[in-house]
Design a protein around this motif. Structure first.
Motif, PDB file in Angstrom:
ATOM      1  N   LEU A  68      63.374   6.403  30.445  1.00 19.40           N
ATOM      2  CA  LEU A  68      62.041   5.835  30.620  1.00 19.40           C
ATOM      3  C   LEU A  68      61.292   6.453  31.802  1.00 19.40           C
ATOM      4  N   SER A  69      61.950   7.323  32.535  1.00 19.41           N
ATOM      5  CA  SER A  69      61.247   7.924  33.663  1.00 19.41           C
ATOM      6  C   SER A  69      61.282   9.451  33.665  1.00 19.41           C
ATOM      7  N   TRP A  70      61.965  10.027  32.709  1.00 11.53           N
ATOM      8  CA  TRP A  70      62.016  11.488  32.608  1.00 11.53           C
ATOM      9  C   TRP A  70      61.827  11.951  31.175  1.00 11.53           C
ATOM     10  N   GLY A  71      61.128  13.072  31.055  1.00  9.05           N
ATOM     11  CA  GLY A  71      60.990  13.721  29.762  1.00  9.05           C
ATOM     12  C   GLY A  71      61.406  15.178  29.891  1.00  9.05           C
ATOM     13  N   PHE A  72      61.529  15.830  28.782  1.00  8.29           N
ATOM     14  CA  PHE A  72      61.885  17.251  28.792  1.00  8.29           C
ATOM     15  C   PHE A  72      60.957  17.985  27.836  1.00  8.29           C
ATOM     16  N   ALA A  73      60.375  19.068  28.333  1.00 11.22           N
ATOM     17  CA  ALA A  73      59.483  19.863  27.475  1.00 11.22           C
ATOM     18  C   ALA A  73      59.982  21.298  27.435  1.00 11.22           C
ATOM     19  N   TYR A  74      59.873  21.932  26.285  1.00  8.69           N
ATOM     20  CA  TYR A  74      60.117  23.375  26.202  1.00  8.69           C
ATOM     21  C   TYR A  74      58.971  23.999  25.431  1.00  8.69           C
ATOM     22  N   TRP A  75      58.708  25.249  25.694  1.00  3.31           N
ATOM     23  CA  TRP A  75      57.553  25.878  25.076  1.00  3.31           C
ATOM     24  C   TRP A  75      57.776  27.371  24.918  1.00  3.31           C
ATOM     25  N   SER A  76      56.865  27.984  24.194  1.00  2.61           N
ATOM     26  CA  SER A  76      56.842  29.445  24.109  1.00  2.61           C
ATOM     27  C   SER A  76      55.391  29.883  23.922  1.00  2.61           C
ATOM     28  N   ILE A  77      55.122  31.083  24.376  1.00  4.04           N
ATOM     29  CA  ILE A  77      53.791  31.676  24.174  1.00  4.04           C
ATOM     30  C   ILE A  77      54.013  32.960  23.392  1.00  4.04           C
ATOM     31  N   SER A  78      53.354  33.063  22.260  1.00  9.11           N
ATOM     32  CA  SER A  78      53.615  34.218  21.392  1.00  9.11           C
ATOM     33  C   SER A  78      53.044  35.496  22.008  1.00  9.11           C
ATOM     34  N   PRO A  79      53.620  36.640  21.672  1.00  9.81           N
ATOM     35  CA  PRO A  79      53.082  37.909  22.172  1.00  9.81           C
ATOM     36  C   PRO A  79      51.611  38.092  21.809  1.00  9.81           C
ATOM     37  N   LEU A  80      51.236  37.602  20.630  1.00  5.81           N
ATOM     38  CA  LEU A  80      49.839  37.738  20.201  1.00  5.81           C
ATOM     39  C   LEU A  80      48.917  36.954  21.136  1.00  5.81           C
ATOM     40  N   THR A  81      49.335  35.717  21.417  1.00  8.64           N
ATOM     41  CA  THR A  81      48.535  34.886  22.331  1.00  8.64           C
ATOM     42  C   THR A  81      48.453  35.550  23.702  1.00  8.64           C
ATOM     43  N   LYS A  82      49.589  36.051  24.146  1.00 12.61           N
ATOM     44  CA  LYS A  82      49.606  36.709  25.461  1.00 12.61           C
ATOM     45  C   LYS A  82      48.661  37.909  25.471  1.00 12.61           C
ATOM     46  N   ALA A  83      48.722  38.685  24.408  1.00 11.23           N
ATOM     47  CA  ALA A  83      47.865  39.877  24.336  1.00 11.23           C
ATOM     48  C   ALA A  83      46.393  39.485  24.374  1.00 11.23           C
ATOM     49  N   LYS A  84      46.065  38.436  23.638  1.00 11.29           N
ATOM     50  CA  LYS A  84      44.664  37.985  23.600  1.00 11.29           C
ATOM     51  C   LYS A  84      44.213  37.526  24.989  1.00 11.29           C
ATOM     52  N   LEU A  85      45.112  36.770  25.643  1.00 14.53           N
ATOM     53  CA  LEU A  85      44.756  36.271  26.981  1.00 14.53           C
ATOM     54  C   LEU A  85      44.575  37.431  27.962  1.00 14.53           C
ATOM     55  N   LEU A  86      45.486  38.388  27.865  1.00 19.12           N
ATOM     56  CA  LEU A  86      45.384  39.543  28.767  1.00 19.12           C
ATOM     57  C   LEU A  86      44.098  40.314  28.531  1.00 19.12           C
ATOM     58  N   GLU A  87      43.759  40.390  27.258  1.00 20.97           N
ATOM     59  CA  GLU A  87      42.534  41.114  26.892  1.00 20.97           C
ATOM     60  C   GLU A  87      41.317  40.414  27.489  1.00 20.97           C
ATOM     61  N   GLU A  88      41.375  39.076  27.435  1.00 23.71           N
ATOM     62  CA  GLU A  88      40.223  38.318  27.905  1.00 23.71           C
ATOM     63  C   GLU A  88      40.134  38.322  29.443  1.00 23.71           C
ATOM     64  N   ASP A  89      41.268  37.981  30.062  1.00 23.96           N
ATOM     65  CA  ASP A  89      41.279  37.945  31.532  1.00 23.96           C
ATOM     66  C   ASP A  89      42.744  37.937  31.971  1.00 23.96           C
ATOM     67  N   GLU A  90      43.136  38.989  32.608  1.00 25.51           N
ATOM     68  CA  GLU A  90      44.568  39.121  32.918  1.00 25.51           C
ATOM     69  C   GLU A  90      45.073  38.063  33.907  1.00 25.51           C
ATOM     70  N   THR A  91      44.170  37.349  34.557  1.00 25.41           N
ATOM     71  CA  THR A  91      44.644  36.333  35.505  1.00 25.41           C
ATOM     72  C   THR A  91      45.116  35.053  34.810  1.00 25.41           C
ATOM     73  N   TYR A  92      44.793  34.912  33.526  1.00 23.78           N
ATOM     74  CA  TYR A  92      45.217  33.692  32.818  1.00 23.78           C
ATOM     75  C   TYR A  92      46.730  33.482  32.898  1.00 23.78           C
ATOM     76  N   LEU A  93      47.454  34.563  32.632  1.00 24.63           N
ATOM     77  CA  LEU A  93      48.910  34.398  32.564  1.00 24.63           C
ATOM     78  C   LEU A  93      49.565  34.275  33.941  1.00 24.63           C
ATOM     79  N   GLN A  94      48.753  34.426  34.975  1.00 23.20           N
ATOM     80  CA  GLN A  94      49.287  34.208  36.325  1.00 23.20           C
ATOM     81  C   GLN A  94      49.323  32.714  36.664  1.00 23.20           C
ATOM     82  N   ASN A  95      48.609  31.927  35.893  1.00 28.03           N
ATOM     83  CA  ASN A  95      48.473  30.496  36.206  1.00 28.03           C
ATOM     84  C   ASN A  95      48.803  29.641  34.984  1.00 28.03           C
ATOM     85  N   VAL A  96      50.070  29.539  34.713  1.00 28.71           N
ATOM     86  CA  VAL A  96      50.501  28.704  33.592  1.00 28.71           C
ATOM     87  C   VAL A  96      50.852  27.326  34.150  1.00 28.71           C
ATOM     88  N   PHE A  97      50.427  26.297  33.482  1.00 26.88           N
ATOM     89  CA  PHE A  97      50.803  24.957  33.956  1.00 26.88           C
ATOM     90  C   PHE A  97      50.902  23.978  32.788  1.00 26.88           C
TER      91      PHE A  97
END
Lengths: 247, 535
Positions: free
Chosen positions: A101-130
């Motif tokens: 009741l006081s802890w959760g667990f999350a896991y995630w992934s970011i696809s290469p395509l998404t990463k490529a798009k973000l880098l294309e748009e602004d390379e600083t996006y992937l420096q600040n993941v939260f």
């Protein structure tokens, strides 16, 4: 992965397939006849297979026969097609589960395509993941959130759930240097209840019979209790309450 | 006159371990040890009580993986070989002890006699199917049998995937019906893992009750007036039997009864103690020491200094512990009664079946005394059937919203989402998503493709077993657990990658079906999304 034409299957395997597919008199058919019969059954047309009215280009490579080396008849040790588990899957997603009741667990992934798009748009996006943890109070519907900064290489996180009685949802977010936030994925929403006895521990303090019929059940004869946030809290309240040593 | 009720539930489970590719496989011994030391002796004891006109009621859940293994011809054959090998060892031990270790002679004879009786009953009486014995007791009204999830999957970590939970429930119930010939009323949630909403899936399959942990009720948003000492019901009417942790912990805790110094020490076994040239043929190659079941020492104290085990003395202590247990329940029943509005308390007590006989050698004596004592005229407790209890008292059960919970340490899902094992879910969740995708893309296939997809469904279910993350968390057989898990996931990936290319790997399929021979009538279409509408 080893792909072979249906024509490369052994006679035994062709017979096996023919039996499975209900080919009449398959035991008496020659190898070529079996290939013809099976080709008809599997709609192999000009190197393509018809499936659910869609043509899949497979160059006739419908069947995979991969455990035995056809030349030596020796078993292939590393099973073709048995891919080792990938660390991440090629998708952008986030999943969220409750540990208690006081802890959760999350896991995630970011696809290469998404990463490529973000880098294309602004390379600083992937420096600040939260992670943005949004909580909605189940009684008042008031919503708030808190952010957890993670490293761009992190893929999972244990999340402290600050309040009981809320519904939590975790979003995988990035932001650029201009503070523009993009939510890449959102988890399912999970509800953490506000236990009745957490809110009303004073009822337990003043009524030993009530306490006995409920919380004594999670205390061992040695006096140990199930160690959870809720129990700790109730116990602390009881310890500080004026219960005249009734317990 | 009895006025405190006890709902006594045993959970018999083994993870699916079957390796026909090896002549002997170490982890298959888990099953053989459990049949040998728990299931057959338990059955013998329950039948003895019946024959002595002891009117008892209790519940047992056989997990679907265990049911499958108990009915599997290869494992049945291997169990007989295991018995014969150990009988041979027993005969050698009787000779050796009479020469070199007379203090252990009586126990060597006891073990040998028990092995010989097991072989006789297993082959002649049960014709290799011990479930027949339990079914007979069920039909005679002594036992209630519960169904469970297909592969002992811990449901709270799959709450995002009701379709997979539904598949676990459906295949579990299907296995139960095939083994016992009727539809179950009760369902054992693996590890008592409950999450809000799972009752909808249970109700869809006509399940009327399930046991749950204390936390399910105590941490509910609803004020539960009767604590854990009466059943409650969920909003959709399924009855919940909350377990009493305190009473259970008299047995199941570090300082519980089984830790008493007179009892047999589990971890001292001749498989580890005797020279390799003597014990070699009875352990695993190459010289992997294992438990043989021949144990001659009492717990005594911590450390290596142990007294010889005195069976008569230990059995007397077990009977005393049973009487103490009855006393504790009676006392607790009296203490909680004033808060139950005049209703009789009900204690739900859940244990692993393998505790009795296997881990706790004297446990069956304890249970026998307990069941006998509750039958005596002066006893104030009564063992009941949950089904009967529901039939008589359902209208009095308070409706509440149970809370996420389990019977594991901490009471929730922490040990399943530990740093050691939380990596698993990325893969099992993906396998579920892909299985749903396959059943959507390739619905209602026939023949070879259906078999291929059915095998994929089996592998997904097997990967969902919570035994693997538990062993990894506990660091016991963790490499084996990882191998099993990865093997099931990789097998699933074979089907997925092949089907994506519209291919069927025939030789692989045949071998896979032979190796993971479980749930023969599974239909992969259970993963079609319409199966979880409104769940």
């Amino acid at each position: 992965m080893i792909l072979v034409d249906i024509g490369n299957l052994s006679f035994q395997e062709l017979k096996y397939l023919a039996k499975q597919e209900g080919v009449e008199d398959y035991e008496n058919l020659s190898k070529d006849d079996l290939i013809d019969e099976l080709s008809d059954i599997f709609d192999i047309v000009d190197g393509s297979i018809q499936l659910n009215n869609r043509l899949l280009s497979t160059s006739g490579q419908r069947y995979v026969n991969s455990l035995s080396d056809s030349a030596t008849q020796k078993e292939v040790k590393d099973l073709p097609g048995v891919e080792s588990l990938t660390e991440l899957y090629m998708e952008t997603s986030i999943h969220f589960m409750l540990s208690d009741l006081s802890w959760g667990f999350a896991y995630w992934s970011i696809s290469p395509l998404t990463k490529a798009k973000l880098l294309e748009e602004d390379e600083t996006y992937l420096q600040n993941v939260f992670l943005r943890v949004t909580l909605t109070n189940n009684d008042t519907n008031e919503t708030s959130f808190y952010d957890i900064n993670v490293d761009k290489d992190d893929t999972c996180w244990s999340i402290n759930l600050s309040d009981l009685g809320c519904t939590y949802q975790v979003s995988l977010c990035v932001k650029n240097d201009a503070n523009i936030i993009i939510a890449l994925a959102q988890s399912i929403a999970l509800t953490v209840p506000l236990p009745y006895w957490f809110k009303h521990s004073e009822e337990l303090e003043s009524n030993p019979v009530l306490f006995n019929s409920s919380f004594s059940s999670i205390i061992t004869r040695q006096g140990d209790y199930k160690d959870t946030l809720v129990v700790k809290s109730v116990m602390t309240k009881l310890a500080h309450g004026d219960n005249n040593g009734k317990y | 006159m009895a006025n405190t009720n006890v709902n006594f539930v045993l959970h018999a489970h083994m993870p699916f371990v079957r390796h026909p590719e090896h002549e002997r496989f170490l982890e298959e011994d888990w099953l053989f040890e459990s049949i040998n030391e728990s299931y057959l002796p338990l059955l013998r004891m329950l039948k003895k009580l019946r024959d002595n006109n002891i009117n008892y009621k209790m519940s047992i859940c056989f997990s679907p993986t265990l049911i499958t293994m108990l009915l599997d011809p290869l494992l049945q054959k291997r169990y007989i070989s295991y018995l014969k090998l150990h009988i041979e060892l027993g005969r050698k031990e009787v000779k050796r002890c009479s020469r070199e270790q007379v203090e252990a002679l009586e126990m060597a004879k006891t073990y040998l006699a028990s092995l010989e009786l097991n072989l006789k009953e297993y082959v002649s009486l049960y014709e290799k199917n011990i479930l027949k014995g339990f079914k007979e007791l069920k039909e005679q009204g002594y036992l209630e049998l519960l169904a469970s999830a297909a592969t002992n999957s811990f449901f709270p970590v799959y709450s995002e995937f009701p379709i997979a939970v539904n598949a676990q429930v459906e295949v579990g119930i299907q296995t139960f019906i095939e083994a016992f010939g009727y539809e179950p009323d009760g369902f054992w949630l693996p590890e008592l893992g409950y999450y809000p909403g799972v009752e909808k899936i249970l109700a869809k399959h006509n399940i009327s009750y399930f046991p749950a942990s204390s936390q399910s009720v105590l941490f509910s948003e609803t004020r539960c007036d009767t604590g854990v000492y009466r059943p409650v019901r969920t909003e959709n009417g399924v009855t919940v039997f909350p377990r009493d942790y305190q009473t259970t912990s008299l047995v199941w805790s570090q300082d519980g009864y089984p830790a008493s110094k007179e009892y047999r020490e589990f971890y001292r076994d001749i498989g580890y103690d005797l020279p390799i040239d003597y014990i070699g043929p009875y352990i695993h190659e190459p010289e992997v020491r294992v438990f043989t079941g021949f144990k001659y020492w009492a717990i005594t104290e911590k450390g290596p200094n142990k007294d010889y085990y005195d069976r008569d003395k230990a059995m007397k202590v077990a009977s005393q512990h049973a009487l103490n247990f009855v006393y504790n329940i009676s006392q607790k029943g009296r203490a909680v009664r004033p808060n139950l509005n005049g209703q009789d308390p009900l204690f739900t007590l859940c244990f692993d079946a393998e505790l009795f006989g296997h881990w706790w050698y004297e446990g069956l004596q304890w249970l026998e005394t307990l069941l006998t004592e509750q039958n005596s005229e002066c006893a104030s407790i009564s063992f009941i059937s949950p089904k009967d209890f529901i039939n008589n008292e359902y209208k009095n059960f308070q409706p509440i919203k149970p809370c996420l919970s389990s019977w594991s340490n901490g009471g929730f899902a922490k040990i399943w989402l530990d740093g050691s094992n939380n990596w698993i879910y990325r893969h099992t969740h993906k396998a579920i998503e892909r299985m749903v995708e396959l059943s959507e893309r390739f619905p209602n296939q026939q023949s070879l493709k259906k078999r291929f997809l059915d095998q994929a469904a089996r592998e997904v279910l097997l990967a969902m077993a919570c035994d693997w993350p538990y062993m990894i968390y506990n660091d016991t057989n963790s490499q084996f657990a990882k191998n099993q898990l990865i093997s099931h996931l990789a097998n699933f990936n074979v089907v997925y990658s092949n089907m994506c290319k519209n291919a069927v790997n025939t030789e692989w399929l045949v071998k896979s079906e032979s190796r993971d021979a479980i749930f023969p009538r599974i239909d992969y279409n259970i993963f079609e999304i319409y199966n979880c509408n409104n769940l």
